[in-house]
Design an enzyme around this catalytic site. Structure first.
Site, PDB file in Angstrom:
ATOM      1  N   HIS A 100       4.446   2.038  -8.032  1.00  0.00           N
ATOM      2  CA  HIS A 100       3.492   0.922  -7.991  1.00  0.00           C
ATOM      3  C   HIS A 100       2.618   0.911  -9.249  1.00  0.00           C
ATOM      4  CE1 HIS A 100       4.079   1.460  -3.497  1.00  0.00           C
ATOM      5  NE2 HIS A 100       4.368   0.189  -3.664  1.00  0.00           N
ATOM      6  N   ARG A 102       8.412   4.864   1.664  1.00  0.00           N
ATOM      7  CA  ARG A 102       9.138   5.448   2.798  1.00  0.00           C
ATOM      8  C   ARG A 102       9.647   6.858   2.508  1.00  0.00           C
ATOM      9  NH1 ARG A 102      10.560  -0.216   3.697  1.00  0.00           N
ATOM     10  NH2 ARG A 102       9.920  -0.791   5.818  1.00  0.00           N
ATOM     11  N   LYS A 119      13.560  -2.256  -7.832  1.00  0.00           N
ATOM     12  CA  LYS A 119      14.184  -1.558  -6.699  1.00  0.00           C
ATOM     13  C   LYS A 119      14.499  -2.537  -5.576  1.00  0.00           C
ATOM     14  CE  LYS A 119      11.957   1.214  -3.826  1.00  0.00           C
ATOM     15  NZ  LYS A 119      12.387   0.817  -2.458  1.00  0.00           N
ATOM     16  N   ASP A 120      13.614  -3.506  -5.345  1.00  0.00           N
ATOM     17  CA  ASP A 120      13.861  -4.564  -4.371  1.00  0.00           C
ATOM     18  C   ASP A 120      14.499  -5.746  -5.097  1.00  0.00           C
ATOM     19  OD1 ASP A 120      12.624  -3.407  -1.896  1.00  0.00           O
ATOM     20  OD2 ASP A 120      10.880  -3.359  -3.192  1.00  0.00           O
ATOM     21  N   GLY A 141       0.809  -1.205   0.000  1.00  0.00           N
ATOM     22  CA  GLY A 141       0.000   0.000   0.000  1.00  0.00           C
ATOM     23  C   GLY A 141       0.843   1.255   0.000  1.00  0.00           C
ATOM     24  N   ALA A 142       0.217   2.391   0.412  1.00  0.00           N
ATOM     25  CA  ALA A 142       0.849   3.711   0.295  1.00  0.00           C
ATOM     26  C   ALA A 142       1.353   3.873  -1.137  1.00  0.00           C
ATOM     27  CB  ALA A 142       1.960   3.893   1.319  1.00  0.00           C
ATOM     28  N   LEU A 143       0.458   3.677  -2.080  1.00  0.00           N
ATOM     29  CA  LEU A 143       0.842   3.536  -3.480  1.00  0.00           C
ATOM     30  C   LEU A 143       1.328   4.857  -4.075  1.00  0.00           C
ATOM     31  CD1 LEU A 143      -2.012   1.216  -4.776  1.00  0.00           C
ATOM     32  CD2 LEU A 143       0.181   0.591  -3.765  1.00  0.00           C
ATOM     33  N   HIS A 144       2.273   4.741  -5.012  1.00  0.00           N
ATOM     34  CA  HIS A 144       2.818   5.881  -5.733  1.00  0.00           C
ATOM     35  C   HIS A 144       2.998   5.471  -7.194  1.00  0.00           C
ATOM     36  CE1 HIS A 144       6.545   3.634  -5.383  1.00  0.00           C
ATOM     37  NE2 HIS A 144       6.464   3.684  -4.062  1.00  0.00           N
ATOM     38  N   SER A 197       9.572   5.368  -3.407  1.00  0.00           N
ATOM     39  CA  SER A 197       9.372   4.449  -2.295  1.00  0.00           C
ATOM     40  C   SER A 197       8.295   5.025  -1.391  1.00  0.00           C
ATOM     41  CB  SER A 197      10.671   4.274  -1.506  1.00  0.00           C
ATOM     42  OG  SER A 197      10.438   3.606  -0.278  1.00  0.00           O
TER      43      SER A 197
END
Length: 256
Positions: free
Chosen positions: A10, A160, A122-123, A4-7, A158
């Site tokens: 995503h 974060r 990225k991951d 979640g906390a989509l950007h 991210s």
């Protein structure tokens, strides 16, 4: 699969999936098994309503957002062992992290049964481990890695990043700057790549380096000084209280 906390990063995964499949499912779940003691599980940004609005506009067919009780009806007794790749870099800093990641990825793959699953580059270590798990356990999905999406100033997108104030955001640009500088030195060999990237990070204010490593993209073992061909230059650092990761591929050796 997301927390979640989509950007826009995503949403680029959604676009990649839409180009490959007739129907797209996005999962949203902040997985407690992949957070260690003292990490930001409780503080991790959550805004399901805003995420759903973004996904509706993006044309996603289904959103799978399980509760903790639905994701883990009972304490899981059978666990996924991610193997030796999970003991280096991110795995060394965050023991147990990748076991938790693969546990939920395996469950979601079995519940949704996708033909294709898209993960962000990225991951990169996570992507390599997911590919290995799917291959070794015959889970049947094609795993696709999508390129890193970046802010206009180069910072890797991210969830974060929301923790960063303006000064910290500016300081965090040292990570992508170091990767670009290292990649530019690739013709001179592996040692030159790491030396050039580290010089940028050493000169950066407010960046507490966790690791900088040039590794094999599949095994995540360090590349020796004589290595040629593809490598992955990976970095993790804290900027203020926020831990960030980034990476780039490099092509070692003379260009023909």
């Amino acid at each position: 699969m997301t927390m979640g906390a989509l950007h826009d990063g995503h949403l680029s995964l959604v676009q990649e999936a839409q180009a490959r499949a007739d129907h797209v499912v996005v999962s949203i779940y902040v997985n407690p098994l992949q957070f260690g003691p003292g990490e930001d599980f409780e503080a991790y940004p959550r805004d399901l309503e805003a995420d759903l609005a973004l996904l509706v506009r993006a044309g996603v067919d289904v959103v799978f957002a399980p509760t903790d009780a639905e994701a883990y009806p009972a304490e899981p007794l059978v666990r996924v062992d991610p193997g030796p790749v999970a003991t280096v870099l991110e795995g060394r800093t965050r023991p147990g992290h990748f076991a938790g990641v693969l546990q939920i990825v395996c469950k979601v793959l079995n519940l949704v049964r996708p033909d294709v699953a898209v993960f962000g580059q990225k991951d990169a270590q996570q992507l390599a481990l997911v590919r290995t798990m799917v291959r070794d356990l015959d889970l049947g999905a094609e795993i696709v890695g999508a390129p890193i999406r970046r802010e206009p100033d180069g910072l890797a997108m991210s969830s974060r990043n929301a923790y960063l104030g303006p000064v910290e955001h500016e300081r965090a640009l040292a990570l992508s700057r170091a990767l670009r500088t290292g990649a530019a030195a690739a013709e001179a060999g592996a040692a030159a790549v790491v030396t050039a990237a580290r010089a940028v990070l050493d000169a950066a204010e407010g960046v507490d380096l966790d690791y900088l490593a040039l590794v094999d993209p599949d095994t995540f073992l360090p590349l020796d000084a004589a290595a040629t061909g593809p490598g992955l230059l990976a970095v993790a650092a804290r900027v203020g209280s926020t831990r960030l990761i980034d990476n780039t591929t490099v092509q070692l050796g003379p260009r023909h």
